[in-house]
Design a protein around this motif. Structure first.
Motif, PDB file in Angstrom:
ATOM      1  N   UNK A 114       0.827  -1.057  -0.143  1.00 53.72           N
ATOM      2  CA  UNK A 114      -0.046   0.000  -0.096  1.00 53.72           C
ATOM      3  C   UNK A 114       0.833   1.136  -0.042  1.00 53.72           C
ATOM      4  N   UNK A 115       1.681   1.357  -0.935  1.00 50.97           N
ATOM      5  CA  UNK A 115       2.522   2.420  -1.242  1.00 50.97           C
ATOM      6  C   UNK A 115       2.146   3.149  -2.613  1.00 50.97           C
ATOM      7  N   UNK A 116       2.046   4.729  -2.482  1.00 48.35           N
ATOM      8  CA  UNK A 116       1.570   5.334  -3.454  1.00 48.35           C
ATOM      9  C   UNK A 116       2.515   4.739  -4.988  1.00 48.35           C
ATOM     10  N   UNK A 117       3.743   4.696  -4.871  1.00 50.42           N
ATOM     11  CA  UNK A 117       4.368   4.298  -5.983  1.00 50.42           C
ATOM     12  C   UNK A 117       4.287   3.163  -6.566  1.00 50.42           C
ATOM     13  N   UNK A 118       3.803   2.138  -5.943  1.00 48.59           N
ATOM     14  CA  UNK A 118       3.437   0.697  -6.434  1.00 48.59           C
ATOM     15  C   UNK A 118       2.091   0.863  -7.291  1.00 48.59           C
ATOM     16  N   UNK A 119       1.497   2.060  -6.851  1.00 51.14           N
ATOM     17  CA  UNK A 119       0.089   1.706  -7.483  1.00 51.14           C
ATOM     18  C   UNK A 119      -0.232   2.881  -8.509  1.00 51.14           C
ATOM     19  N   UNK A 120       0.769   4.011  -8.871  1.00 46.74           N
ATOM     20  CA  UNK A 120       0.384   5.171  -9.645  1.00 46.74           C
ATOM     21  C   UNK A 120       0.022   4.363 -11.050  1.00 46.74           C
ATOM     22  N   UNK A 121       0.558   3.242 -11.728  1.00 51.93           N
ATOM     23  CA  UNK A 121       0.317   2.893 -12.826  1.00 51.93           C
ATOM     24  C   UNK A 121      -0.946   2.193 -12.950  1.00 51.93           C
ATOM     25  N   UNK A 122      -1.040   1.493 -11.665  1.00 51.21           N
ATOM     26  CA  UNK A 122      -2.377   0.646 -11.658  1.00 51.21           C
ATOM     27  C   UNK A 122      -3.854   1.649 -11.607  1.00 51.21           C
ATOM     28  N   UNK A 123      -3.556   2.563 -10.716  1.00 51.39           N
ATOM     29  CA  UNK A 123      -4.601   3.545 -10.697  1.00 51.39           C
ATOM     30  C   UNK A 123      -4.771   4.191 -12.080  1.00 51.39           C
ATOM     31  N   UNK A 124      -3.709   4.576 -12.629  1.00 48.95           N
ATOM     32  CA  UNK A 124      -3.943   4.968 -14.101  1.00 48.95           C
ATOM     33  C   UNK A 124      -4.536   4.344 -14.993  1.00 48.95           C
ATOM     34  N   UNK A 125      -4.948   2.943 -14.743  1.00 47.30           N
ATOM     35  CA  UNK A 125      -5.639   2.002 -15.653  1.00 47.30           C
ATOM     36  C   UNK A 125      -7.101   2.352 -15.576  1.00 47.30           C
ATOM     37  N   UNK A 126      -7.314   2.994 -14.625  1.00 49.21           N
ATOM     38  CA  UNK A 126      -8.810   3.376 -14.034  1.00 49.21           C
ATOM     39  C   UNK A 126      -9.360   1.987 -13.011  1.00 49.21           C
ATOM     40  N   UNK A 127     -10.309   2.413 -12.028  1.00 52.31           N
ATOM     41  CA  UNK A 127     -10.741   1.796 -11.249  1.00 52.31           C
ATOM     42  C   UNK A 127     -11.640   0.505 -11.859  1.00 52.31           C
ATOM     43  N   UNK A 128     -12.078   0.324 -12.727  1.00 58.33           N
ATOM     44  CA  UNK A 128     -12.898  -0.520 -13.283  1.00 58.33           C
ATOM     45  C   UNK A 128     -12.116  -1.668 -13.664  1.00 58.33           C
ATOM     46  N   UNK A 129     -10.754  -1.449 -14.099  1.00 58.21           N
ATOM     47  CA  UNK A 129      -9.842  -2.256 -14.394  1.00 58.21           C
ATOM     48  C   UNK A 129      -9.579  -3.230 -13.265  1.00 58.21           C
ATOM     49  N   UNK A 130      -9.149  -1.942 -12.137  1.00 61.64           N
ATOM     50  CA  UNK A 130      -8.700  -2.800 -11.037  1.00 61.64           C
ATOM     51  C   UNK A 130      -9.640  -3.715 -10.250  1.00 61.64           C
ATOM     52  N   UNK A 131     -10.898  -3.240 -10.282  1.00 62.26           N
ATOM     53  CA  UNK A 131     -11.857  -4.072  -9.708  1.00 62.26           C
ATOM     54  C   UNK A 131     -12.340  -5.317 -10.536  1.00 62.26           C
ATOM     55  N   UNK A 163     -11.014  -2.897  -2.551  1.00 61.37           N
ATOM     56  CA  UNK A 163      -9.882  -2.278  -3.609  1.00 61.37           C
ATOM     57  C   UNK A 163     -10.254  -0.848  -3.453  1.00 61.37           C
ATOM     58  N   UNK A 164     -11.341  -0.136  -3.280  1.00 66.55           N
ATOM     59  CA  UNK A 164     -11.211   1.287  -2.955  1.00 66.55           C
ATOM     60  C   UNK A 164     -10.917   1.533  -1.631  1.00 66.55           C
ATOM     61  N   UNK A 165     -10.800   0.840  -0.834  1.00 67.99           N
ATOM     62  CA  UNK A 165     -10.421   1.010   0.619  1.00 67.99           C
ATOM     63  C   UNK A 165      -8.692   1.404   0.355  1.00 67.99           C
ATOM     64  N   UNK A 166      -8.035   0.070  -0.235  1.00 67.41           N
ATOM     65  CA  UNK A 166      -6.971   0.105  -0.469  1.00 67.41           C
ATOM     66  C   UNK A 166      -6.349   1.253  -1.252  1.00 67.41           C
ATOM     67  N   UNK A 167      -6.790   1.606  -2.229  1.00 64.34           N
ATOM     68  CA  UNK A 167      -6.575   2.789  -2.994  1.00 64.34           C
ATOM     69  C   UNK A 167      -6.648   4.045  -2.130  1.00 64.34           C
ATOM     70  N   UNK A 168      -7.453   4.217  -1.470  1.00 67.47           N
ATOM     71  CA  UNK A 168      -7.700   5.440  -0.546  1.00 67.47           C
ATOM     72  C   UNK A 168      -6.726   5.555   0.889  1.00 67.47           C
ATOM     73  N   UNK A 169      -6.137   4.472   0.844  1.00 67.89           N
ATOM     74  CA  UNK A 169      -5.419   4.282   2.073  1.00 67.89           C
ATOM     75  C   UNK A 169      -3.772   4.050   1.882  1.00 67.89           C
ATOM     76  N   UNK A 170      -3.533   4.447   0.509  1.00 69.48           N
ATOM     77  CA  UNK A 170      -1.850   4.433   0.013  1.00 69.48           C
ATOM     78  C   UNK A 170      -1.307   5.521   0.897  1.00 69.48           C
ATOM     79  N   UNK A 171       0.220   5.198   1.039  1.00 72.62           N
ATOM     80  CA  UNK A 171       0.937   6.063   1.933  1.00 72.62           C
ATOM     81  C   UNK A 171       2.029   6.601   0.745  1.00 72.62           C
TER      82      UNK A 171
END
Ligand code: HEC
Length: 171
Positions: A114-131, A163-171
């Motif tokens: 749950x670190x912002x750097x690890x998720x930037x590219x994942x968030x960029x693909x849109x939350x529907x894809x992550x879901x 998933x939404x909780x994880x994205x909201x709780x990135x450090x």
């Protein structure tokens, strides 16, 4: 006269000896024949084996069958209701703590922490894809994300909430 007795005794003891030998021979023959026979099956053991071979589920027909089926269905529904994971909570932190964190907290198997750097590219693909990836599971470059984190009794809504909780709780 004496001689006569001796002859009688001799012949009589020979007859006795012959009869003893015959008796022993018959006993041995009897034991041998008995050993050739298949042992009688033990009815108690037979019954126990039959019971162990019974199928687990019974087969019912007719109206008793319908009633039994209805009862089985009700029991199955009750069991399934109890299987909604984590009492159906939509609180992502609870599900994350109980399940997803096992991989995502430490980064086991390539799971993004749950670190912002690890998720930037994942968030960029849109939350529907992550879901979709979290619900259906996916194989990425980093590792394998199992469908619903490996717990199929999670509902789609529960996975999305987590998933939404994880994205909201990135450090
Ligand atoms: C067995 C370990 C494991 C568990 C348990 C697990 N994950 Fe993952 N997860 C991974 C791995 C590994 C990846 C990275 C896959 C990749 O990008 O190669 C991942 C990636 C993800 C992603 C990013 C998907 C994307 O599109 O980039 C999300 C979202 C996610 N997991 C959510 C969850 C949720 C929600 C749970 C709990 C319900 C969970 N994970 C449980 C291993 C796990």
């Amino acid at each position: 006269m004496r001689n006569h007795d001796l002859v009688f005794l001799k012949q009589f003891s020979m007859v006795i000896a012959f009869l003893v030998a015959l008796t022993i021979a018959l006993i041995l023959a009897g034991m041998y024949i008995n050993a050739q026979q298949e042992p009688e099956p033990n009815p108690v053991a037979e019954a126990a084996v039959q019971q162990r071979l019974q199928p687990v589920g019974g087969v019912y027909a007719g109206s008793t069958g319908a009633a039994a089926q209805a009862a089985a269905k009700a029991a199955a529904a009750a069991a399934a209701a109890g299987q909604v994971a984590y009492d159906g909570t939509l609180d992502g932190s609870v599900i994350y703590a109980a399940l997803c964190g096992a991989c995502h907290t430490a980064g086991a198997g390539g799971a993004p922490k749950l670190e912002r750097a690890a998720w930037a590219a994942r968030i960029a693909q849109g939350s529907d894809v992550m879901h979709k990836h979290a619900i259906e599971g996916f194989q990425g470059a980093a590792g394998i994300m199992p469908a619903k984190g490996g717990n199929p009794s999670l509902t789609d809504e529960q996975v999305i909430a987590t998933v939404d909780w994880m994205v909201d709780n990135l450090k």
